[in-house]
Design a protein around this motif. Structure first.
Motif, PDB file in Angstrom:
ATOM      1  N   ALA A 164       0.737  -1.143   0.062  1.00 29.38           N
ATOM      2  CA  ALA A 164       0.107   0.037  -0.020  1.00 29.38           C
ATOM      3  C   ALA A 164       0.788   1.148   0.136  1.00 29.38           C
ATOM      4  O   ALA A 164       0.831   2.150   0.782  1.00 29.38           O
ATOM      5  N   ASP A 165       1.947   1.035  -0.803  1.00 24.95           N
ATOM      6  CA  ASP A 165       3.027   2.133  -0.807  1.00 24.95           C
ATOM      7  C   ASP A 165       2.934   3.245  -1.741  1.00 24.95           C
ATOM      8  O   ASP A 165       4.091   3.709  -2.210  1.00 24.95           O
ATOM      9  N   GLY A 166       1.616   3.455  -2.203  1.00 23.89           N
ATOM     10  CA  GLY A 166       1.495   4.681  -3.122  1.00 23.89           C
ATOM     11  C   GLY A 166       1.764   4.552  -4.519  1.00 23.89           C
ATOM     12  O   GLY A 166       2.112   3.446  -5.135  1.00 23.89           O
ATOM     13  N   ILE A 167       1.719   5.625  -5.380  1.00 30.36           N
ATOM     14  CA  ILE A 167       1.828   5.583  -6.885  1.00 30.36           C
ATOM     15  C   ILE A 167       3.387   5.185  -7.252  1.00 30.36           C
ATOM     16  O   ILE A 167       3.361   4.566  -8.271  1.00 30.36           O
ATOM     17  N   ARG A 168       4.325   5.442  -6.564  1.00 28.41           N
ATOM     18  CA  ARG A 168       5.587   5.124  -6.889  1.00 28.41           C
ATOM     19  C   ARG A 168       5.980   3.756  -6.159  1.00 28.41           C
ATOM     20  O   ARG A 168       7.082   3.645  -5.508  1.00 28.41           O
ATOM     21  N   SER A 169       5.235   2.800  -5.925  1.00 32.06           N
ATOM     22  CA  SER A 169       5.180   1.527  -5.057  1.00 32.06           C
ATOM     23  C   SER A 169       6.451   0.851  -5.523  1.00 32.06           C
ATOM     24  O   SER A 169       6.524   0.421  -6.421  1.00 32.06           O
ATOM     25  N   ALA A 170       6.890   0.701  -4.159  1.00 26.33           N
ATOM     26  CA  ALA A 170       8.382  -0.376  -4.470  1.00 26.33           C
ATOM     27  C   ALA A 170       8.037  -1.698  -4.455  1.00 26.33           C
ATOM     28  O   ALA A 170       8.553  -2.469  -5.259  1.00 26.33           O
ATOM     29  N   VAL A 171       6.870  -1.913  -4.054  1.00 21.48           N
ATOM     30  CA  VAL A 171       6.474  -3.542  -4.204  1.00 21.48           C
ATOM     31  C   VAL A 171       6.049  -3.722  -5.460  1.00 21.48           C
ATOM     32  O   VAL A 171       6.458  -4.845  -6.129  1.00 21.48           O
ATOM     33  N   ARG A 172       5.415  -2.704  -6.000  1.00 27.80           N
ATOM     34  CA  ARG A 172       4.754  -2.924  -7.574  1.00 27.80           C
ATOM     35  C   ARG A 172       5.993  -2.768  -8.477  1.00 27.80           C
ATOM     36  O   ARG A 172       5.973  -3.965  -9.309  1.00 27.80           O
ATOM     37  N   ALA A 173       7.067  -2.310  -8.234  1.00 27.87           N
ATOM     38  CA  ALA A 173       8.203  -2.156  -8.943  1.00 27.87           C
ATOM     39  C   ALA A 173       8.771  -3.382  -9.031  1.00 27.87           C
ATOM     40  O   ALA A 173       9.324  -3.849 -10.076  1.00 27.87           O
ATOM     41  N   LYS A 174       8.938  -4.016  -7.895  1.00 28.95           N
ATOM     42  CA  LYS A 174       9.555  -5.430  -8.005  1.00 28.95           C
ATOM     43  C   LYS A 174       8.648  -6.574  -8.528  1.00 28.95           C
ATOM     44  O   LYS A 174       9.589  -7.397  -9.287  1.00 28.95           O
ATOM     45  N   LEU A 175       7.549  -6.538  -8.315  1.00 30.62           N
ATOM     46  CA  LEU A 175       6.308  -7.478  -9.117  1.00 30.62           C
ATOM     47  C   LEU A 175       6.239  -7.230 -10.539  1.00 30.62           C
ATOM     48  O   LEU A 175       6.154  -8.287 -11.218  1.00 30.62           O
ATOM     49  N   HIS A 176       6.418  -6.000 -10.753  1.00 31.37           N
ATOM     50  CA  HIS A 176       6.124  -5.816 -12.425  1.00 31.37           C
ATOM     51  C   HIS A 176       6.909  -4.554 -12.668  1.00 31.37           C
ATOM     52  O   HIS A 176       6.703  -3.410 -12.851  1.00 31.37           O
ATOM     53  N   PRO A 177       8.331  -4.819 -12.896  1.00 28.05           N
ATOM     54  CA  PRO A 177       9.423  -4.137 -13.426  1.00 28.05           C
ATOM     55  C   PRO A 177       8.592  -3.138 -14.627  1.00 28.05           C
ATOM     56  O   PRO A 177       8.219  -3.741 -15.372  1.00 28.05           O
ATOM     57  N   GLY A 178       9.075  -1.773 -14.470  1.00 28.50           N
ATOM     58  CA  GLY A 178       8.560  -1.113 -15.871  1.00 28.50           C
ATOM     59  C   GLY A 178       7.242  -0.904 -16.023  1.00 28.50           C
ATOM     60  O   GLY A 178       6.720  -0.227 -16.798  1.00 28.50           O
ATOM     61  N   THR A 179       6.591  -0.847 -14.802  1.00 28.97           N
ATOM     62  CA  THR A 179       5.321  -0.541 -14.979  1.00 28.97           C
ATOM     63  C   THR A 179       4.821   0.814 -13.982  1.00 28.97           C
ATOM     64  O   THR A 179       3.719   0.930 -13.305  1.00 28.97           O
ATOM     65  N   GLY A 180       6.056   1.677 -13.805  1.00 27.05           N
ATOM     66  CA  GLY A 180       5.709   2.814 -12.956  1.00 27.05           C
ATOM     67  C   GLY A 180       4.747   4.071 -13.471  1.00 27.05           C
ATOM     68  O   GLY A 180       4.254   3.693 -14.467  1.00 27.05           O
ATOM     69  N   PRO A 181       4.624   4.816 -12.849  1.00 29.04           N
ATOM     70  CA  PRO A 181       3.350   5.765 -12.946  1.00 29.04           C
ATOM     71  C   PRO A 181       3.682   6.572 -14.368  1.00 29.04           C
ATOM     72  O   PRO A 181       4.942   6.863 -14.640  1.00 29.04           O
ATOM     73  N   ARG A 182       2.637   6.752 -15.248  1.00 27.42           N
ATOM     74  CA  ARG A 182       2.692   7.646 -16.416  1.00 27.42           C
ATOM     75  C   ARG A 182       2.226   9.171 -16.087  1.00 27.42           C
ATOM     76  O   ARG A 182       1.073   9.143 -15.493  1.00 27.42           O
ATOM     77  N   HIS A 183       3.076  10.109 -16.295  1.00 31.71           N
ATOM     78  CA  HIS A 183       2.621  11.328 -16.043  1.00 31.71           C
ATOM     79  C   HIS A 183       1.354  11.704 -17.251  1.00 31.71           C
ATOM     80  O   HIS A 183       1.447  11.641 -18.593  1.00 31.71           O
ATOM     81  N   GLY A 184       0.379  12.482 -16.665  1.00 30.56           N
ATOM     82  CA  GLY A 184      -0.660  12.692 -17.318  1.00 30.56           C
ATOM     83  C   GLY A 184      -0.819  13.800 -18.179  1.00 30.56           C
ATOM     84  O   GLY A 184      -2.017  14.474 -18.892  1.00 30.56           O
ATOM     85  N   GLY A 185       0.357  14.784 -18.241  1.00 29.57           N
ATOM     86  CA  GLY A 185       0.696  15.920 -18.691  1.00 29.57           C
ATOM     87  C   GLY A 185      -0.312  17.127 -17.841  1.00 29.57           C
ATOM     88  O   GLY A 185      -0.648  18.126 -18.625  1.00 29.57           O
ATOM     89  N   MET A 186      -0.596  16.913 -16.774  1.00 26.40           N
ATOM     90  CA  MET A 186      -1.461  17.791 -15.967  1.00 26.40           C
ATOM     91  C   MET A 186      -0.669  18.142 -14.499  1.00 26.40           C
ATOM     92  O   MET A 186      -0.188  17.372 -14.218  1.00 26.40           O
ATOM     93  N   SER A 187      -1.261  19.199 -14.083  1.00 22.69           N
ATOM     94  CA  SER A 187      -0.750  19.546 -12.685  1.00 22.69           C
ATOM     95  C   SER A 187      -2.064  20.083 -12.058  1.00 22.69           C
ATOM     96  O   SER A 187      -2.976  20.792 -12.243  1.00 22.69           O
ATOM     97  N   ALA A 188      -2.154  19.404 -10.546  1.00 18.89           N
ATOM     98  CA  ALA A 188      -3.067  20.095  -9.769  1.00 18.89           C
ATOM     99  C   ALA A 188      -2.330  21.226  -8.665  1.00 18.89           C
ATOM    100  O   ALA A 188      -1.415  20.961  -8.286  1.00 18.89           O
ATOM    101  N   TRP A 189      -2.991  22.275  -8.626  1.00 14.98           N
ATOM    102  CA  TRP A 189      -2.448  23.095  -7.788  1.00 14.98           C
ATOM    103  C   TRP A 189      -3.470  23.352  -6.499  1.00 14.98           C
ATOM    104  O   TRP A 189      -4.757  23.543  -6.864  1.00 14.98           O
ATOM    105  N   ARG A 190      -2.909  23.204  -5.261  1.00 15.66           N
ATOM    106  CA  ARG A 190      -3.924  23.042  -4.408  1.00 15.66           C
ATOM    107  C   ARG A 190      -3.587  24.046  -3.229  1.00 15.66           C
ATOM    108  O   ARG A 190      -2.411  24.295  -2.837  1.00 15.66           O
ATOM    109  N   ALA A 191      -4.577  24.548  -2.607  1.00 16.22           N
ATOM    110  CA  ALA A 191      -4.670  25.533  -1.315  1.00 16.22           C
ATOM    111  C   ALA A 191      -6.128  25.438  -0.540  1.00 16.22           C
ATOM    112  O   ALA A 191      -6.973  24.979  -0.996  1.00 16.22           O
ATOM    113  N   THR A 192      -5.640  25.893   0.630  1.00 12.82           N
ATOM    114  CA  THR A 192      -6.900  25.945   1.608  1.00 12.82           C
ATOM    115  C   THR A 192      -6.833  27.511   2.305  1.00 12.82           C
ATOM    116  O   THR A 192      -5.826  27.939   2.529  1.00 12.82           O
TER     117      THR A 192
END
Ligand SMILES: Cc1cc2nc3c(=O)[nH]c(=O)nc-3n(C[C@H](O)[C@H](O)[C@H](O)COP(=O)(O)OP(=O)(O)OC[C@H]3O[C@@H](n4cnc5c(N)ncnc54)[C@H](O)[C@@H]3O)c2cc1C
Length: 392
Positions: A164-192
């Motif tokens: 459950a180690d997030g979008i850059r998961s080390a567990v996923r990287a070891k189980l499925h090398p080369g399936t890291g996150p894809r940038h969607g060409g967008m950014s979110a700008w957040r504030a409260t």
């Protein structure tokens, strides 16, 4: 020796904490490894649709969280260039009655706190902050993990490992090398911000507001006791930033919205600064796990935030995982059963989020067609389109 009722969880984010609580309630001893020495609760606000609040209720976290949340009356979608009202979808009582659970908005920190408190008080859960999962090896009858804490390595055995180690998961990287996150060409700008800073027309409203413009959109809603407002603006950005939550002065964000109508532009200009999140999506996997190892939350199905479902899906995962493992004779088969239940739904939500992003950001003149359709289907149409998500 592997303890047959010990489950190891990598990551104490929303998904990892929820899974730990579910598994502990199902009779397991749970050891959670969290890389950060103190919890990272950045990320401002979060919307929790009825499927998310239903999962939170099952985990025993809804009551405490509801006391710190706002239950907005409606979701209002407008065109950000000409201010035209496109659709109003009722939330509040309508959601409760239709989906038997509330639609809430809250601070991510309050959601985290509600889960972390239950986990910390649970005698079967051990939370180890500052402990990084370095490696793991699955074998017949369980899994061994190697963690590092204060430069000391430790090897621990368990019946299963939940990545459950997030979008850059080390567990996923070891189980499925080369399936890291894809940038969607967008950014979110957040504030409260403080609600009284909003333009007069926007003050004191119990609404989730969505403004759609070409290549950009803005969402804002009240959080906490309702006096603060969470802002999320999304723009197309070719370049991904390395840092997560980097601080950016308001002017840098506002200039991207210079062509917008004065009211949504004034909303954006209320925040002195923003934090930037480049948006990533996890590529689809045909199988999440192997042997005694599986994935959960963003590690399995990181998605764009446009249907506000990333945390909701992680909470659903946690409930299904605990229910599937509760009475399982064979852990590995139970993990595969969990994946079979969760894969189709999360893929469908990931795809819905991608499509909604495209629709939200349509350039002119295509946006005229979108606006006509939205006006025609109205809030009732939006509700029908999303019912499969909220009732899940
Ligand atoms: C702009 C934006 C708005 C959003 N709005 C919503 C919304 O309104 N509603 C909604 O449902 N969702 C929303 N989301 C999505 C939601 O925030 C995520 O989907 C959710 O937080 C994922 O939880 P997670 O536990 O899977 O991952 P994370 O929250 O990323 O947690 C992973 C944890 O693992 C730890 N970790 C990483 N590597 C290791 C390691 N090797 N060893 C040990 N620990 C490790 C990390 O430190 C972290 O604590 C939004 C996301 C964004 C970007």
């Amino acid at each position: 020796m592997t303890h047959p009722r010990t489950v190891l969880v990598a990551g104490a984010g929303i998904g990892g904490l929820a899974a730990s609580i579910g598994l502990a309630n199902a009779g397991f001893r749970v050891l959670v490894f969290e890389r950060d020495p103190v919890p990272d609760v950045s990320g401002a606000g979060i919307q929790l649709s009825p499927n998310a609040t239903r999962a939170l209720a099952k985990l025993g976290a809804l009551e405490a969280l509801a006391a710190k949340s706002v239950e907005p009356e409606e979701l209002v979608v407008s065109n950000a260039i000409n201010r035209a009202l496109l659709a109003t979808m009722p939330l509040g009582r309508t959601m409760r009655e239709k989906f038997k659970s509330p639609y809430l908005v809250c601070l991510r920190a309050d959601l985290y706190e509600a889960l972390a408190r239950i986990a910390a008080d649970h005698p079967a859960i051990e939370l180890r902050y500052g402990s990084m999962l370095e490696d793991f090896a699955a074998h017949s009858g369980g899994v061994s993990v190697k963690t590092e804490r204060e430069r000391k390595s430790e090897e621990i055995a368990g019946a299963a490992l939940i990545g459950a180690d997030g979008i850059r998961s080390a567990v996923r990287a070891k189980l499925h090398p080369g399936t890291g996150p894809r940038h969607g060409g967008m950014s979110a700008w957040r504030a409260t911000i403080e609600g009284n800073l909003l333009p007069q027309e926007m003050r004191g409203k119990s609404q989730v507001r969505v403004w759609l413009g070409p290549g950009a959109h803005l969402v804002h809603y009240p959080v906490g006791d309702g006096s603060r407002i969470n802002l999320v603006a999304v723009t197309m950005e070719r370049q991904a930033t390395e840092s997560w939550g980097e601080e950016v002065p308001q002017e840098e964000v506002a200039r991207r919205f210079a062509h917008w109508d004065a009211i949504p532009r004034a909303v954006i200009e209320t925040a002195p600064q923003y934090r930037r999140w480049s948006l990533f999506e996890a590529p689809l996997l045909s199988a999440w796990g192997r042997g005694a190892v599986t994935l959960l939350g963003d590690a399995a199905h990181g998605m764009f935030p446009f249907v506000a479902q990333g945390a909701a899906a992680a909470l659903e995962d946690a409930v299904v995982l605990a229910e599937t493992l509760r009475s399982a004779e064979d852990t590995d088969s139970a993990l595969r059963a969990y994946e079979r239940i969760r894969t189709p739904r999360t893929q469908q939500i990931q795809s819905a989020a991608r499509n909604i992003g495209r629709i939200y950001h349509l350039p002119m003149p295509l946006s005229f067609g979108r606006d006509l359709v939205m006006k025609r289907i109205g809030g009732a149409g939006l509700m029908r389109q999303n019912a499969w998500i909220y009732s899940g």
